[in-house]
Write a protein that holds these residues in place. Sequence first.
Motif, short mmCIF file in Angstrom:
data_model
loop_
_atom_site.label_atom_id
_atom_site.label_comp_id
_atom_site.label_asym_id
_atom_site.label_seq_id
_atom_site.Cartn_x
_atom_site.Cartn_y
_atom_site.Cartn_z
N LEU A 266 -10.69 -8.15 6.39
CA LEU A 266 -10.14 -7.38 5.28
C LEU A 266 -9.76 -5.99 5.75
N ILE A 267 -8.74 -5.45 5.15
CA ILE A 267 -8.33 -4.07 5.40
C ILE A 267 -8.70 -3.27 4.16
N SER A 268 -9.51 -2.25 4.35
CA SER A 268 -9.88 -1.37 3.25
C SER A 268 -8.70 -0.45 2.95
N GLN A 269 -8.30 -0.41 1.70
CA GLN A 269 -7.14 0.40 1.30
C GLN A 269 -7.30 0.82 -0.15
N TRP A 270 -6.45 1.76 -0.56
CA TRP A 270 -6.53 2.36 -1.91
C TRP A 270 -5.24 2.16 -2.70
N VAL A 271 -4.56 1.05 -2.50
CA VAL A 271 -3.28 0.81 -3.17
C VAL A 271 -3.46 0.81 -4.69
N TYR A 272 -4.30 -0.07 -5.19
CA TYR A 272 -4.48 -0.21 -6.64
C TYR A 272 -5.11 1.04 -7.24
N GLU A 273 -6.10 1.59 -6.53
CA GLU A 273 -6.79 2.78 -7.03
C GLU A 273 -5.85 3.98 -7.13
N ASN A 274 -4.84 4.04 -6.27
CA ASN A 274 -3.86 5.13 -6.31
C ASN A 274 -2.74 4.89 -7.32
N GLY A 275 -2.83 3.80 -8.07
CA GLY A 275 -1.86 3.55 -9.12
C GLY A 275 -0.66 2.72 -8.72
N TYR A 276 -0.62 2.25 -7.47
CA TYR A 276 0.49 1.41 -7.03
C TYR A 276 0.19 -0.05 -7.38
N ARG A 277 1.23 -0.82 -7.65
CA ARG A 277 1.04 -2.23 -8.00
C ARG A 277 1.77 -3.17 -7.06
N THR A 278 2.32 -2.62 -5.98
CA THR A 278 2.96 -3.42 -4.93
C THR A 278 2.42 -2.94 -3.59
N ALA A 279 2.07 -3.91 -2.74
CA ALA A 279 1.54 -3.59 -1.41
C ALA A 279 2.33 -4.33 -0.34
N ARG A 280 2.35 -3.76 0.84
CA ARG A 280 2.91 -4.46 1.99
C ARG A 280 1.99 -4.24 3.18
N LEU A 281 1.97 -5.22 4.06
CA LEU A 281 1.19 -5.15 5.30
C LEU A 281 2.07 -4.59 6.40
N GLY A 282 1.50 -3.75 7.22
CA GLY A 282 2.24 -3.22 8.36
C GLY A 282 1.42 -3.36 9.63
N GLY A 283 2.14 -3.44 10.74
CA GLY A 283 1.52 -3.48 12.05
C GLY A 283 2.14 -2.43 12.95
#
Length: 156
Positions: free
Chosen positions: A111-128
């Motif tokens: 798992l990657i710990s991230q704050w997408v939803y908590e920051n109010g965003y509703r779309t996420a993308r994975l990056g490398g």
Amino acid sequence: MGIKKFAATLAAVVMAFSCMAVSASAAETATCNNHDDTAFSFAFSDWGRSNTTGRSKTDTSGTYIIANTICNGGFDVYVDGHDSSAGEWADCTDKTTRGQPHLKTTNNPGLISQWVYENGYRTARLGGYKWGSNRSATGLWSPDSAGSYRYLGSTT
């Protein structure tokens, strides 16, 4: 109070509590998150960055990833959230808790710990990210997760 009146009152109380219990359990029904796996294929260039397309982020769970193939030494991973009002992507990876997440093993989900939803965003993308590499990496990912997996860190 007669037996018939007591029985009728008791039955009414039991029915009332039953209705409240059904209502409470209906209100606590879990919603499904977006944990279906989607394939990713990163082709790193000299600039090193590669991203997936955005997917709906529906809760605060970690972003799931499993690599099928990786480049020598692994690669850094990150999760962006999409700011629809500005039309831009923002890095929401939680680097404070575990450092920059790094993936260097195959067939080992994490798992990657991230704050997408908590920051109010509703779309996420994975990056490398793999600087100066003309290599590739493939695998599966989902913006939300179900189940228990290890969180990736800077030495994973």
